[in-house]
Design a protein around this motif. Structure first.
Motif, short mmCIF file in Angstrom:
data_model
loop_
_atom_site.label_atom_id
_atom_site.label_comp_id
_atom_site.label_asym_id
_atom_site.label_seq_id
_atom_site.Cartn_x
_atom_site.Cartn_y
_atom_site.Cartn_z
N ASN A 5 20.82 -15.09 27.22
CA ASN A 5 21.51 -16.27 27.74
C ASN A 5 22.67 -16.66 26.85
N THR A 7 24.79 -19.25 25.09
CA THR A 7 24.59 -20.63 24.62
C THR A 7 25.88 -21.41 24.80
N GLN A 9 27.41 -23.09 22.61
CA GLN A 9 28.27 -22.85 21.46
C GLN A 9 29.01 -21.52 21.59
#
Length: 71
Positions: A5, A7, A9
């Motif tokens: 996945n 993120t 950030q």
């Protein structure tokens, strides 16, 4: 094909690298959208089109195109 996945950030970092800095409130939705697009592309890559030929298409010339608005 699976990928971890993305993120929020990481999404912000990739956007910055592409010259499109994101506001902090956009990190989560952009990461979710990118992950969704990735999942759709991964699914499409799994399809077997076999012997299906490419679809034919026609380029329309606006001058030749006539529309009839009659109902």
């Amino acid at each position: 094909m699976s990928a971890p996945n993305l993120t929020p950030q990481e999404a912000a970092r990739w956007a910055e690298r592409c010259g499109q800095p994101l506001r902090a409130d956009r990190h989560v939705p952009v990461a979710a959208t990118a992950q969704y697009i990735h999942s759709v592309v991964a699914l499409l890559r799994e399809l077997d089109f076999g012997d299906v030929p490419p679809a034919a298409y026609r380029v329309h010339d606006r001058e030749e195109e006539q529309s009839d608005a009659a109902v």
